[in-house]
Scaffold this active site. Structure first.
Site: not given
Ligand code: PLP
Length: 382
Positions: A74, A181, A201, A330
């Site tokens: 993010t 991903q 990430s 989320c």
């Protein structure tokens, strides 16, 4: 330790034991600040960071000087998009993205739109694919960047990244790819794919949470306005004391993924498990559909539409024994219909009734079979 079956690897992965082992010394013995250039404690920490940076760069075929460590994908996406647009060095104020991106991209684009930048929101088709023709037609003389993800976090649908990169190069527009991903799961090559900026990430690749990467191609000569001022860390791109244990962790996680990818066996195993799961569900439950099932997908993800079954109720019914999700972590928390399924034009009901199964390194065949049994015995599906 709980006994529930975990099938939510797209939300987060457990740390690989090898990653934890590698990280541990950096909490105690080797605790120096990587920016302390005046003594051995700092040198040791910096050496570990340098090594991790190399490993991360190698996984995506980049150079270590092109890697900026952030707190996650993010932050990397925020830095890339806001940093680029606010730098005042782009040829215009126009951004192209697609409606099925992760919220990290969508909300950052919406923020920029509010600030006076222009955004073209491309549609996806009912399989979740974008149209390359529509993308190319959307490029204008004032377009600064195309932000398209590598693979979708709900359906696993893989976008034609290399073709997107070619369009971006041909049109002289930057290409930001959210590969959160995809990295570590399928081969990602920033050079061959002509990617200018790429985000991912640690906690999606069996590394720790709170660490991510922004790759910025040196040759693209990108200026990013600083989003976090301070001690000039990360070559001035992202200030703040480096999280050395987490950086060591993401480095080791990258290296393990790279070894795995070099043989392809893990991808083949996961695709086999995913296919087994889909086949069992298709034969056990009438009328179900695989969202994006007709196009190329990540091997470990499937989004299943159970028509007429409220996804939220189903997840709740099995939640003590089986961990699934309705979409990204989320949107699950917000109990809103999946914007990805909505973007595919499948409607609000389908967006409520679709469930994501995401498998991973520690998923076993018996768990797949048990998961189907748990769902079928839930009394909510027939
Ligand atoms: N992009 C995609 C495609 C994701 O799946 C996620 C997390 O689910 C993110 C971005 C955000 O990643 P992070 O949790 O590291 O901020």
């Amino acid at each position: 330790m709980h006994k529930a079956i975990y099938m939510d690897y797209c939300a987060t992965t457990p740390c690989d034991p090898g990653v934890v082992e590698k990280m541990l010394p950096f909490f105690t013995g080797v605790f120096g600040n990587a920016a302390s250039g005046d003594h051995i404690f700092g040198w040791e920490a910096k050496e570990a960071v340098d090594e991790a940076r190399e490993k991360v760069a190698r996984l995506i075929h980049g150079k270590s000087s092109e890697i900026t460590f952030t707190s996650g994908a993010t932050e990397a996406i925020n830095l890339a998009l806001k940093g680029l647009m606010e730098s005042g060095t782009t040829r215009g104020k126009h951004i192209i993205t697609n409606r099925a991106e992760h919220k990290a991209v969508l909300d950052t684009c919406a923020y920029l739109e509010d600030k006076g930048y222009e955004v073209t929101w491309l549609d996806v088709d009912e399989q979740g694919s974008i149209s390359l023709e529509a993308l190319e037609n959307a490029v204008r003389p004032d377009t600064a960047v195309i932000a398209i993800q590598y693979a979708n976090n709900e359906t696993g649908v893989i976008h034609p990244v290399r073709e997107i990169g070619s369009i971006a190069r041909k049109k002289n527009v930057y290409f930001l790819c959210d590969a959160t991903q995809a990295v570590g799961k399928i081969p990602v090559d920033v050079v061959a794919d002509k990617i200018d900026m790429l985000a991912f990430s640690g906690h999606k690749i069996y590394g720790p949470k709170g660490i991510g990467v922004l790759y910025v191609n040196n040759q693209s000569k990108i200026n990013l306005s600083i989003q976090q001022h301070g001690g000039n860390h990360e070559r001035g791109r992202r200030s703040g004391t480096l999280n050395v244990p987490a950086i060591v962790g993401i480095g080791e996680a990258a290296s393990i993924c790279q070894q795995e990818l070099s043989t392809s066996t893990e991808g083949i195993r996961l695709a086999g498990l995913r296919n087994r799961l889909e086949a069992a569900l298709l034969s056990a439950v009438a009328g179900i559909r695989i969202n994006g099932g007709k196009v190329t997908r990540l091997p470990q993800v499937t989004s299943v539409l159970f028509p007429g079954v409220n996804g939220e109720q189903l997840l709740l019914a099995v939640s003590a024994r089986l961990a699934l999700s309705r979409g990204s972590a989320c949107s699950s928390a917000q109990r809103i219909p999946s914007h990805v399924i909505m973007a595919m034009g499948l409607g609000e009901t389908a967006a409520h009734d679709s469930i994501r199964f995401s498998l991973g390194r520690f998923t076993k065949e018996e768990e797949v079979d048990a998961a189907v049994g748990i769902l079928c015995n839930s009394n909510l599906i027939t």
